[in-house]
Design an enzyme around this catalytic site. Structure first.
Site, PDB file in Angstrom:
ATOM      1  CB  SER A  44      58.889  78.546  30.426  1.00  8.63           C
ATOM      2  OG  SER A  44      57.728  78.821  29.675  1.00  8.63           O
ATOM      3  CG  HIS A  58      58.218  76.181  27.281  1.00 10.96           C
ATOM      4  ND1 HIS A  58      57.547  76.125  28.469  1.00 10.96           N
ATOM      5  CD2 HIS A  58      58.767  74.956  27.102  1.00 10.96           C
ATOM      6  CE1 HIS A  58      57.678  74.916  28.996  1.00 10.96           C
ATOM      7  NE2 HIS A  58      58.421  74.195  28.194  1.00 10.96           N
ATOM      8  CG  ASP A  95      58.948  71.008  29.629  1.00 13.86           C
ATOM      9  OD1 ASP A  95      59.268  69.809  29.801  1.00 13.86           O
ATOM     10  OD2 ASP A  95      59.198  71.632  28.574  1.00 13.86           O
TER      11      ASP A  95
END
Length: 198
Positions: free
Chosen positions: A18, A45, A138
């Site tokens: 990310s 992401h 995540d």
């Protein structure tokens, strides 16, 4: 860095990241050998309303083609697949990729956990999971699945990460096989390719 087991016959690599991961991915993809033979699945992401830009930027830096797969696209050796904006990317038994618009996971779609978990189920001990810098958790449970199914787990060294939340979250839920700096990840992938060519 402890010694890496390259004797296993790995079949695929999954990479997640990310915040700060774009630059890392560019470095990795720029150094991959042209004949890199394993499929690589990348889940980062992304802003759901911006569909263009990331793949074009990664493709400019990558030695190999980077593509967003179509729904039910067959997986081919040596290809690099990037999860499209606003779709979860699932790796399916039967050697294909499916896309879905199911609910967001960890406030994300694509969610790294989903791509990692489906990869782990399909490839089991033949999978290498690599989690890079990022600002939320995540990917942590996805890495646990990779480990639970016998795959190899690698995180970017938190000390080198722009934001260390993501690699540290993975460390908190499962045993990580290797903590590597970006240059070590690149060296590992080059060595892995030599072995898989045998």
């Amino acid at each position: 860095m402890k010694e890496v087991d390259l004797n296993r016959k790995y079949k695929a690599i999954v990479i997640g990241g990310s915040a700060g991961s774009f630059q890392v991915l560019c470095k990795i993809l720029n150094k991959l050998p042209e004949d890199f033979s394993l499929p690589i699945f990348i889940c980062c992401h992304r802003l759901k309303h911006i569909r263009n830009g990331l793949i074009e930027a990664l493709s400019l830096k990558s030695i190999k083609e980077v593509k967003e797969p179509d729904h039910n696209e067959p997986i081919k050796r040596g290809k690099i697949y990037l999860a499209p904006a606003n779709y979860h990317m699932n790796i399916e038994l039967g050697n294909y990729i499916s896309l879905s618009t199911e609910e967001m996971v960890n406030n994300s779609r694509p969610a790294i956990d989903i791509t990692f978990e489906t990869c782990a189920y399909v490839y089991k001990e033949k999978l290498i999971g690599i989690l890079l810098t990022g600002a939320n958790k995540d990917g942590a449970l996805g890495m646990k699945k990779v480990k639970d199914y016998g795959g190899m787990t690698i995180i970017q060294d938190p000390e080198e990460s722009v934001i260390d939340t993501m690699p540290k979250a993975a460390m908190s839920v499962t045993k990580i096989d290797h903590v590597m700096k970006v240059e070590e990840i690149i060296k590992f992938l080059i060595e892995l390719n030599k072995v898989t060519q045998l």
